[in-house]
Design an enzyme around this catalytic site. Structure first.
Site, mmCIF file in Angstrom:
data_model
loop_
_atom_site.group_PDB
_atom_site.id
_atom_site.type_symbol
_atom_site.label_atom_id
_atom_site.label_comp_id
_atom_site.label_asym_id
_atom_site.label_seq_id
_atom_site.Cartn_x
_atom_site.Cartn_y
_atom_site.Cartn_z
ATOM 1 N N ASP A 61 0.879 -1.187 0.000
ATOM 2 C CA ASP A 61 0.000 0.000 0.000
ATOM 3 C C ASP A 61 0.914 1.234 0.000
ATOM 4 O OD1 ASP A 61 -3.087 0.813 0.961
ATOM 5 O OD2 ASP A 61 -1.512 2.263 1.521
ATOM 6 N N ILE A 62 0.558 2.181 -0.894
ATOM 7 C CA ILE A 62 1.400 3.383 -1.006
ATOM 8 C C ILE A 62 1.215 4.231 0.261
ATOM 9 C CG2 ILE A 62 1.939 5.398 -2.427
ATOM 10 C CD1 ILE A 62 0.496 3.912 -4.721
ATOM 11 N N ASN B 24 -1.720 13.097 -3.643
ATOM 12 C CA ASN B 24 -2.830 13.597 -4.477
ATOM 13 C C ASN B 24 -3.190 15.020 -4.101
ATOM 14 O OD1 ASN B 24 -3.562 11.646 -6.340
ATOM 15 N ND2 ASN B 24 -4.703 10.449 -4.821
ATOM 16 N N HIS C 4 -4.172 15.045 -8.714
ATOM 17 C CA HIS C 4 -4.545 13.653 -9.026
ATOM 18 C C HIS C 4 -3.726 13.086 -10.172
ATOM 19 C CE1 HIS C 4 -7.532 10.345 -9.260
ATOM 20 N NE2 HIS C 4 -7.654 10.653 -7.954
ATOM 21 N N ASP D 252 -1.586 9.766 -10.347
ATOM 22 C CA ASP D 252 -1.688 8.692 -11.369
ATOM 23 C C ASP D 252 -0.304 8.302 -11.887
ATOM 24 O OD1 ASP D 252 -4.357 8.526 -11.144
ATOM 25 O OD2 ASP D 252 -4.844 9.442 -13.089
ATOM 26 N N ARG E 205 10.135 -11.709 -10.417
ATOM 27 C CA ARG E 205 10.592 -12.719 -11.367
ATOM 28 C C ARG E 205 9.514 -12.876 -12.465
ATOM 29 N NH1 ARG E 205 10.953 -17.217 -7.027
ATOM 30 N NH2 ARG E 205 8.932 -16.213 -6.751
ATOM 31 N N GLU F 11 -4.927 2.185 -4.216
ATOM 32 C CA GLU F 11 -3.468 2.311 -4.141
ATOM 33 C C GLU F 11 -2.861 1.056 -3.524
ATOM 34 O OE1 GLU F 11 -5.410 3.100 -1.951
ATOM 35 O OE2 GLU F 11 -4.505 3.313 0.015
ATOM 36 N N ARG G 124 10.815 -13.233 1.293
ATOM 37 C CA ARG G 124 11.171 -12.045 2.093
ATOM 38 C C ARG G 124 12.109 -11.143 1.283
ATOM 39 N NH1 ARG G 124 10.672 -14.542 7.303
ATOM 40 N NH2 ARG G 124 12.593 -15.671 6.929
ATOM 41 N N ARG H 104 13.128 -6.297 -1.783
ATOM 42 C CA ARG H 104 13.646 -5.718 -3.022
ATOM 43 C C ARG H 104 12.595 -4.788 -3.640
ATOM 44 N NH1 ARG H 104 15.252 -10.449 -6.385
ATOM 45 N NH2 ARG H 104 13.328 -10.267 -7.605
HETATM 46 N N1 GTP Z 1 -4.351 9.720 -8.196
HETATM 47 C C1 GTP Z 1 -5.018 8.661 -7.825
HETATM 48 N N2 GTP Z 1 -5.381 8.517 -6.555
HETATM 49 C C2 GTP Z 1 -6.025 7.419 -6.129
HETATM 50 C C3 GTP Z 1 -6.373 6.424 -7.027
HETATM 51 N N3 GTP Z 1 -7.004 5.442 -6.338
HETATM 52 C C4 GTP Z 1 -7.056 5.826 -5.041
HETATM 53 N N4 GTP Z 1 -6.454 7.039 -4.889
HETATM 54 C C5 GTP Z 1 -6.308 7.818 -3.704
HETATM 55 O O1 GTP Z 1 -5.506 7.173 -2.746
HETATM 56 C C6 GTP Z 1 -5.766 7.772 -1.490
HETATM 57 C C7 GTP Z 1 -5.702 6.738 -0.401
HETATM 58 O O2 GTP Z 1 -5.651 7.395 0.772
HETATM 59 P P1 GTP Z 1 -5.838 6.732 2.157
HETATM 60 O O3 GTP Z 1 -6.494 5.390 2.041
HETATM 61 O O4 GTP Z 1 -6.525 7.701 3.044
HETATM 62 O O5 GTP Z 1 -4.408 6.524 2.750
HETATM 63 P P2 GTP Z 1 -3.024 7.194 2.499
HETATM 64 O O6 GTP Z 1 -3.194 8.622 2.302
HETATM 65 O O7 GTP Z 1 -2.344 6.480 1.395
HETATM 66 O O8 GTP Z 1 -2.317 6.964 3.845
HETATM 67 P P3 GTP Z 1 -1.821 5.629 4.366
HETATM 68 O O9 GTP Z 1 -2.362 4.506 3.600
HETATM 69 O O10 GTP Z 1 -2.325 5.564 5.770
HETATM 70 O O11 GTP Z 1 -0.352 5.687 4.284
HETATM 71 C C8 GTP Z 1 -7.116 8.430 -1.621
HETATM 72 O O12 GTP Z 1 -6.950 9.817 -1.533
HETATM 73 C C9 GTP Z 1 -7.605 8.035 -2.997
HETATM 74 O O13 GTP Z 1 -8.314 9.109 -3.613
HETATM 75 C C10 GTP Z 1 -6.019 6.594 -8.380
HETATM 76 O O14 GTP Z 1 -6.283 5.793 -9.252
HETATM 77 N N5 GTP Z 1 -5.339 7.734 -8.720
#
Ligand code: GTP
Length: 511
Positions: free
Chosen positions: A387-388, A395, A400, A404, A419, A430, A445, A450
């Site tokens: 997860d990012i 964003n 946005h 992307d 691989r 995300e 792991r 990596r």
């Molecule tokens: N630009 C873009 N944003 C996206 C997309 N899908 C999801 N998001 C965004 O990803 C964000 C996810 O945020 P959160 O789930 O609150 O969590 P976070 O900000 O990543 O924080 P943590 O997960 O706690 O580190 C949201 O603002 C969504 O709008 C996409 O396809 N494009």
């Protein structure tokens, strides 16, 4: 070259080969039909000529027998008494024709020179023999439709001819000895006394084109005269067109002159072809010729098959098969295109638009065979859920669009660091799921670490954003569903987030 072209090319080559094979088979069929027709027609004509020869032979034998009988018994025909001069025409004779003072017992007309008036005994025997064969003359005329004239011409200057022409129209004259039926059949040119088929000629009495079959009458080695039959061309003509065959059959004599054919022809018209039995000959025009011997060597049946007739009919007969082959070719081309389109649609359905990674549907289909394989080989497989970190913030602060770009770059980096057989999937907004097989805890792991480092390595997008990912790594329990396994990975991911992000938390055992 794309498979599509190879497949269509292959189908086209097969269709072309089959078309050529089919066309060749049709040409062969046309030639075979013509060969059979020539044989059948030649046989038919042959049998007919044999039958007619037998008729002449029977007439010839009857006259010979009756001559011997008359000589032995001395009993003479009653008709001899009726022989009288036809003063207007300088001949003697007797006729069965009404208006000639004729006698009913005769179907023909007898005419001759004055020798008939002062007859030696041999001449009486000969005349008696001819009159005694009357029933044969009559039978031939009445029952064989092709017979136009039946006649006996004597070396002793008389002719008996049936049916009975009027003396004014036809009577004996020396000219008869120059006619073909005589000049070809008489003993000086025909010492073996075989039957002769004359050349085709036009009847002086207006009965059309005909041929004569002639047989010398010889008694005790002495040549008396010639018995002849004149045959019209109706049956011969019909026989040249008997049965179904392309092209035309032409009956010719030993001098290549036409004797009979379906189409009109000129008397004396020839067909000069190098005949060879049982073989097709192709002349300079491309016309094909086939021939068969008829009536020993005296006649031949030629079959003429023009090139254009052969080829056009070959094309016509092949058309249906060609059409089917073409339709099949179109079908192959169509199905190849359809398969390609289907493959494209499937790819589109299984892939995420933005990142090009597998989507949820795609991974559901793709991970199963890998898991099966891992199970069969007794290996573990693993799930890594990434997860990012703070993506919302990216964003919010860069827009946005940058978000992307970041997503897309992360996908590329992950894809570049797994691989070949690992599966990377965009599971949610995300969230990225990686299915790992063909390894052990240590390998998994290492891969997870990596991947984390690959994202963290350097900033991304035009906005130079520094991004990291957190991940939960867990062994795949094969007795549980993907979703169940994911819940474990998700819990580990939360732990990673809670403990400061940009890290991987795993429940994999230490090796
Ligand atoms: N630009 C873009 N944003 C996206 C997309 N899908 C999801 N998001 C965004 O990803 C964000 C996810 O945020 P959160 O789930 O609150 O969590 P976070 O900000 O990543 O924080 P943590 O997960 O706690 O580190 C949201 O603002 C969504 O709008 C996409 O396809 N494009």
């Amino acid at each position: 070259m794309p498979t599509r072209y190879i497949l269509i090319g292959l189908a086209a080559a097969i269709a072309l080969t089959l078309s050529v094979v089919e066309y060749q088979a049709e040409l062969r069929g046309i030639r075979q039909a013509a060969e059979q027709a020539v044989q059948v027609r030649a046989n038919l004509i042959n049998r007919y000529i044999i039958l007619m020869r037998q008729n002449v032979y029977a007439l010839d034998s009857t006259i010979e027998d009756r001559y011997l009988e008359a000589r032995r018994t001395g009993s003479l025909a009653r008709e001899l008494e009726s022989i009288r001069p036809f003063v207007d025409y300088d001949v003697w004779g007797v006729s069965g024709a009404a208006g000639e003072g004729g006698i009913e017992s005769l179907s023909g007309t007898l005419t001759g020179t004055s020798v008939l008036a002062r007859r030696p005994p041999e001449l009486d025997y000969e005349l008696t023999a001819v009159f005694s064969a009357e029933s044969q003359f009559r039978t031939l005329l009445e029952h064989v439709p092709e017979v136009i004239w039946v006649y006996y011409t004597s070396l002793s200057e008389f002719i008996y001819i049936a049916p009975d022409p009027a003396v004014a129209d036809f009577r004996f004259s020396d000219v008869l000895y120059t006619k073909e039926f005589w000049s070809q059949a008489e003993p000086s040119v025909n010492p073996e006394g075989r039957q002769i088929i004359s050349d085709l000629y036009d009847d002086a009495y207006g009965q059309g084109l005909m041929i004569s079959l002639s047989s010398p009458v010889v008694v005790d080695g002495r040549f008396l005269g010639i018995a002849s039959l004149d045959l019209g061309l109706g049956l011969l003509r019909g026989a040249t067109g008997f049965g179904e065959a392309l092209g035309e059959s032409i009956l010719i004599d030993e001098n290549n002159r036409i004797v009979a054919r379906r189409a009109d022809f000129e008397l004396g018209e020839t067909y000069d072809v190098d005949h060879r039995e049982d073989a097709w000959i192709i002349d300079a025009d491309g016309t094909r010729w086939r021939s068969a011997i008829v009536a020993r060597d005296e006649l031949r049946l030629l079959h003429r098959l023009p090139r254009s007739t052969l080829y056009w009919n070959g094309v016509r007969e092949s058309l249906l098969v060609w059409a089917v082959l073409f339709a099949m070719l179109v079908l192959v081309a169509f199905s190849v295109r359809l398969r390609e389109a289907l493959a494209k649609v499937t790819t589109l359905m299984n892939r995420d638009d933005l990142t090009g990674l597998l989507n949820r549907r795609g991974i559901q289909e793709a991970y199963r065979p890998l898991r099966e394989l891992a199970l069969r080989e007794g290996r573990d497989s693993a799930l890594l859920l990434l997860d990012i970190d703070h993506f919302k913030h990216i964003n919010d602060s860069h827009g946005h669009e940058v978000g992307d770009q970041v997503l897309s770059t992360i996908a590329d980096r992950l894809q570049a660091h797994v691989r070949e057989y690992d599966l990377v999937c965009r599971w949610g907004g995300e969230e990225i799921l990686v299915f790992l097989a063909n390894g052990d805890a240590e390998v998994y792991r290492a891969i997870a670490e990596r991947l984390r480092q690959a994202v963290d390595a350097r900033p991304m997008s035009s906005a130079n954003v520094q991004v990291s990912v957190s991940g939960g790594l867990t062994l795949f329990a094969s007795d549980e569903s993907l979703v169940k396994n994911l819940q474990r990975a998700d819990r580990l991911l939360y732990q990673a987030k809670d403990s400061g992000r940009n890290r991987i938390v795993s429940d994999l055992p230490d090796v």
